[in-house]
Design an enzyme around this catalytic site. Structure first.
Site, PDB file in Angstrom:
ATOM      1  N   LYS A 176       0.268  -1.587  -0.382  1.00 47.87           N
ATOM      2  CA  LYS A 176      -0.206  -0.267   0.042  1.00 47.87           C
ATOM      3  C   LYS A 176       0.768   0.895   0.320  1.00 47.87           C
ATOM      4  O   LYS A 176       1.679   1.532   1.042  1.00 47.87           O
ATOM      5  CB  LYS A 176      -1.468  -0.323   1.275  1.00 47.87           C
ATOM      6  CG  LYS A 176      -2.114   0.913   1.164  1.00 47.87           C
ATOM      7  CD  LYS A 176      -1.962   2.111   1.006  1.00 47.87           C
ATOM      8  CE  LYS A 176      -1.937   3.553   2.219  1.00 47.87           C
ATOM      9  NZ  LYS A 176      -2.070   4.371   1.185  1.00 47.87           N
ATOM     10  N   GLU A 251       9.440   2.571  10.802  1.00 50.53           N
ATOM     11  CA  GLU A 251      10.822   3.580  10.382  1.00 50.53           C
ATOM     12  C   GLU A 251      10.277   5.134  10.264  1.00 50.53           C
ATOM     13  O   GLU A 251       9.132   5.462   9.752  1.00 50.53           O
ATOM     14  CB  GLU A 251      11.299   3.193   9.032  1.00 50.53           C
ATOM     15  CG  GLU A 251      11.583   2.552   9.396  1.00 50.53           C
ATOM     16  CD  GLU A 251      13.403   2.060   9.735  1.00 50.53           C
ATOM     17  OE1 GLU A 251      14.120   1.381   9.813  1.00 50.53           O
ATOM     18  OE2 GLU A 251      13.930   3.638   9.553  1.00 50.53           O
ATOM     19  N   CYS A 285      14.554  11.065   5.575  1.00 46.21           N
ATOM     20  CA  CYS A 285      13.859  11.309   7.063  1.00 46.21           C
ATOM     21  C   CYS A 285      15.592  11.801   7.661  1.00 46.21           C
ATOM     22  O   CYS A 285      15.790  11.517   9.069  1.00 46.21           O
ATOM     23  CB  CYS A 285      13.496  10.022   7.285  1.00 46.21           C
ATOM     24  SG  CYS A 285      14.010   8.854   6.344  1.00 46.21           S
ATOM     25  N   GLU A 385      10.378  17.746  14.601  1.00 43.40           N
ATOM     26  CA  GLU A 385      10.763  17.222  12.643  1.00 43.40           C
ATOM     27  C   GLU A 385       9.658  18.146  11.884  1.00 43.40           C
ATOM     28  O   GLU A 385       8.409  18.395  11.808  1.00 43.40           O
ATOM     29  CB  GLU A 385      10.158  15.671  12.619  1.00 43.40           C
ATOM     30  CG  GLU A 385      10.918  15.244  10.321  1.00 43.40           C
ATOM     31  CD  GLU A 385       9.687  14.228  10.561  1.00 43.40           C
ATOM     32  OE1 GLU A 385       9.388  13.526  10.570  1.00 43.40           O
ATOM     33  OE2 GLU A 385      11.301  13.782   9.601  1.00 43.40           O
TER      34      GLU A 385
HETATM   35  O1  TXE Z   1       3.380   9.973   6.067  1.00 39.06           O
HETATM   36  P1  TXE Z   1       2.178   9.478   7.145  1.00 39.06           P
HETATM   37  P2  TXE Z   1       2.443  11.698   5.040  1.00 39.06           P
HETATM   38  C1  TXE Z   1       6.622  12.141   8.305  1.00 39.06           C
HETATM   39  C2  TXE Z   1       6.542  13.695   7.844  1.00 39.06           C
HETATM   40  C3  TXE Z   1       5.973  14.238   7.279  1.00 39.06           C
HETATM   41  C4  TXE Z   1       4.675  13.495   7.635  1.00 39.06           C
HETATM   42  C5  TXE Z   1       3.003  12.838   6.955  1.00 39.06           C
HETATM   43  O2  TXE Z   1       7.291  14.806   8.913  1.00 39.06           O
HETATM   44  O3  TXE Z   1       5.683  15.609   7.027  1.00 39.06           O
HETATM   45  O4  TXE Z   1       5.587  12.246   8.108  1.00 39.06           O
HETATM   46  O5  TXE Z   1       3.757  12.330   5.430  1.00 39.06           O
HETATM   47  C6  TXE Z   1      -0.361   5.584   5.318  1.00 39.06           C
HETATM   48  N1  TXE Z   1      -3.334   2.948   8.813  1.00 39.06           N
HETATM   49  N2  TXE Z   1       7.499  11.646   7.406  1.00 39.06           N
HETATM   50  O6  TXE Z   1       1.864  12.342   5.229  1.00 39.06           O
HETATM   51  O7  TXE Z   1       0.489   9.835   7.441  1.00 39.06           O
HETATM   52  C7  TXE Z   1      -0.414   6.220   4.397  1.00 39.06           C
HETATM   53  O8  TXE Z   1      -1.642   6.410   3.303  1.00 39.06           O
HETATM   54  C8  TXE Z   1      -2.007   2.082   8.050  1.00 39.06           C
HETATM   55  C9  TXE Z   1       9.208  11.197   7.835  1.00 39.06           C
HETATM   56  O9  TXE Z   1       3.331  10.487   3.772  1.00 39.06           O
HETATM   57  O10 TXE Z   1       2.709   8.574   7.557  1.00 39.06           O
HETATM   58  C10 TXE Z   1       0.946   6.000   3.950  1.00 39.06           C
HETATM   59  O11 TXE Z   1       1.091   5.444   3.162  1.00 39.06           O
HETATM   60  N3  TXE Z   1      -1.058   3.303   6.883  1.00 39.06           N
HETATM   61  C11 TXE Z   1       8.875   9.544   7.264  1.00 39.06           C
HETATM   62  C12 TXE Z   1       1.415   6.266   4.608  1.00 39.06           C
HETATM   63  O12 TXE Z   1       0.811   4.689   5.503  1.00 39.06           O
HETATM   64  C13 TXE Z   1      -1.830   4.233   6.814  1.00 39.06           C
HETATM   65  C14 TXE Z   1       8.569  10.097   5.572  1.00 39.06           C
HETATM   66  C15 TXE Z   1       2.379   7.099   5.849  1.00 39.06           C
HETATM   67  O13 TXE Z   1       1.527   8.406   5.967  1.00 39.06           O
HETATM   68  C16 TXE Z   1      -2.467   5.394   8.158  1.00 39.06           C
HETATM   69  C17 TXE Z   1       7.891  10.214   5.535  1.00 39.06           C
HETATM   70  C18 TXE Z   1      -4.088   4.804   9.305  1.00 39.06           C
HETATM   71  N4  TXE Z   1      -3.975   5.249  10.139  1.00 39.06           N
HETATM   72  C19 TXE Z   1       6.737  11.321   6.191  1.00 39.06           C
HETATM   73  N5  TXE Z   1      -2.800   6.400   8.219  1.00 39.06           N
HETATM   74  C20 TXE Z   1      10.646   9.240   6.623  1.00 39.06           C
HETATM   75  N6  TXE Z   1      11.402  10.095   8.727  1.00 39.06           N
HETATM   76  O14 TXE Z   1      11.265   8.412   6.614  1.00 39.06           O
HETATM   77  C21 TXE Z   1      -2.112   6.810   7.051  1.00 39.06           C
HETATM   78  N7  TXE Z   1      -1.767   6.017   6.261  1.00 39.06           N
END
Ligand code: TXE
Length: 496
Positions: A176, A251, A285, A385
């Site tokens: 996903k 992660e 990250c 962050e």
């Molecule tokens: O992450 P999300 P997003 C951090 C960074 C960024 C913030 C939001 O600060 O601004 O996260 O980014 C899925 N159950 N990082 O919106 O929401 C979602 O669809 C299961 C740091 O992209 O965490 C996506 O596929 N899954 C990071 C994935 O989770 C769920 C890298 C990530 O989404 C869900 C990226 C749920 N309830 C963002 N809700 C790093 N440090 O590497 C969402 N998802």
């Protein structure tokens, strides 16, 4: 680029279009161009994907691991052959500059190739028995169906880190991806399809995290969840997975410091922080989001850094002369701009940037000027962050204070120190609370053959990549083979 494509879900070896689903599209964050459209999957789609993965598991786990590796190797060859095309797609869909778009794909190639080799290792242990004529060993077995839930910032590399490691161990996968980089994700899936993966071994369901992600986590047939994303989402995923007693690999975020001591090679430190803080528009990250500088070299380094960053060419990331592209989405843009306002409100000194870029081509995308704040440790911008091109600079009086400041955040992913003092470099390796420490190099720059992950709120103890990548995706079976032809009792037949 050709016409925008319309993708279905990939379930049981076929691209399918379930009836009555809504659709969503991905767009180029540089100019708003439509790239491709996808199914907003629902719970039934997640169920169907897990059913296919569960059905495919028996045959895939019994396929000899070296043969599984051959399919991965073919996938790596395809990624290599299509590197340029895929790199352009990464840049168009996510906004990182083209050299980094290619780098994203190169990391995929490197890791899939590396995992293909793991098919001929997947090593267990042999250990002595306390009894006579008894042979003890461990073997690795797959967990079953695993869910891989990925973010948008490394839209081909992170999916591959999870998928290739899961597959080589004999698991089947439901993938996903983040919605705003679903085209990159679909290209990854097509690559495995072309490499000859048997049907049902890899399934792909697009849609919202709350719907598809949650359905996968709640499904009792899914035995492990591999998640990369934000801390709050990660916490929710962990708690939800815990209810089903699942292995949840997380992660999450970082607030990565680069320390510069007074004996450092300042030119090198300058190059390091420029790349570490503003590469991928600060959306790695491991991005450097704090520069912690010894007071003796503070003004000198900061003046040079500001001068360097003000010469940055911010623009279309497909142009190879561009230093920094847009941030990845409207949500990212508003989050980063809100942190810039927080920084201004809490009295940080804005040295450069601090605004959305507007006018001309900028008006079509999500461009933010590379931003540098001078602040004191403890402000929100110095500990939370931000995940964008915003660097907080903090002055310290010595090594001890630098390490104290570096460690005083809830995260612990990457860290870096620039010094010529070998003793302090080794002390930093011991004392920095982080999963990764670089000496005289920026906080970014992971290599696939080394473990990747962090401490504190960055995760829950696991590591991806490196030879330990297989820990996440295997169960260990302990085997005792008694060839004494008599009943032997451990702990009871002592000293016989
Ligand atoms: O992450 P999300 P997003 C951090 C960074 C960024 C913030 C939001 O600060 O601004 O996260 O980014 C899925 N159950 N990082 O919106 O929401 C979602 O669809 C299961 C740091 O992209 O965490 C996506 O596929 N899954 C990071 C994935 O989770 C769920 C890298 C990530 O989404 C869900 C990226 C749920 N309830 C963002 N809700 C790093 N440090 O590497 C969402 N998802």
């Amino acid at each position: 680029m050709s016409e925008p494509r319309s993708y279905g879900l990939f379930i049981d070896g076929a691209w399918v279009e379930p009836a009555g689903r809504q659709r969503f599209s991905t767009r180029n964050p540089t100019n708003g161009d439509l790239l491709a459209s996808f199914v907003a999957g629902e719970k039934d789609d997640a169920d169907a994907a897990v059913t296919a993965a569960a059905r495919a598991f028996a045959a895939w786990r019994s396929t000899p691991a070296p043969h599984r590796g051959e399919i991965l190797l073919r996938a790596a060859e395809l990624f290599r052959r299509n590197k340029e095309e895929l790199g352009v797609i990464v840049t168009r869909e996510m906004g990182k500059v083209i050299a980094e778009g290619r780098g994203d794909v190169q990391e995929s190639i490197d890791f899939v190739e590396y995992m293909a080799g793991e098919g001929r290792r997947l090593a267990g242990e042999t250990v002595p028995s306390e009894l006579h004529h008894k042979f003890c060993l461990t073997v690795r077995q797959p967990k079953g169906v695993v869910a891989c839930i990925t973010p948008w910032n490394f839209p081909t590399a992170i999916p591959n880190w999870k998928i290739a490691a899961a597959l080589i161990c004999g698991n089947t996968v439901v993938f996903k991806p983040a919605s705003n980089t679903a085209l990159c994700a679909a290209k990854v899936v097509e690559t495995y399809e072309q490499a000859g993966l048997p049907k049902g071994v890899l399934n792909f369901v697009t849609g919202s995290g709350g719907v598809v992600g949650s359905a996968l986590i709640d499904d009792p047939r899914v035995r492990a969840i591999s998640f990369t994303g934000g801390v709050e989402t990660g916490r929710e995923v962990y708690v939800r997975g815990a209810k089903g007693l699942k292995m949840v690999h997380l992660e999450l975020g970082g607030k990565n410091p680069q320390i510069v001591l007074d004996d450092a090679d300042l030119a090198l430190a300058l190059e390091g922080v420029t790349f570490g803080a503003f590469g991928t528009s600060g959306q790695r990250c491991t991005a450097t989001s704090r520069l912690i500088v010894h007071e003796k070299v503070y003004d000198q380094l900061l003046d040079r850094l500001v001068e360097r960053v003000e010469r940055f060419k911010v623009g279309d990331p497909i142009d190879p002369t561009t230093d920094m592209g847009p941030v990845a989405s409207a949500d990212q843009e508003s989050k980063v701009l809100s942190y810039i306002e927080i920084g201004k409100r809490e009295g940080a000194k804005l040295r450069t940037g601090g605004t959305k870029l507007t006018g001309g081509a900028y008006d079509r995308g999500y461009f933010i000027a590379p931003t540098i704040f001078e602040t004191r440790h403890g402000t929100r911008i110095s500990v939370e962050e931000i995940f964008g091109p915003v660097l907080s600079v903090v002055k310290v009086k010595d090594y001890a204070e630098a390490v104290k400041v570096a460690n005083d955040v809830p995260y612990g992913l990457s860290s870096s120190i620039y010094t010529r003092d070998v003793n302090l470099a080794f002390r930093a390796i011991e004392e920095l609370e982080a999963g990764i420490t670089y000496i005289n190099a920026p906080t970014i720059g992971a290599e696939v053959q080394l473990p990747f992950g962090g401490v504190k709120n960055t995760g829950n103890g696991g590591r991806e990549a490196g030879s330990v990548a297989i820990e996440e995706f295997t169960e260990i079976k302990t085997v005792f083979i008694d060839f004494s032809a008599r009943l032997q009792k451990a702990q009871i037949d002592v000293g016989e």
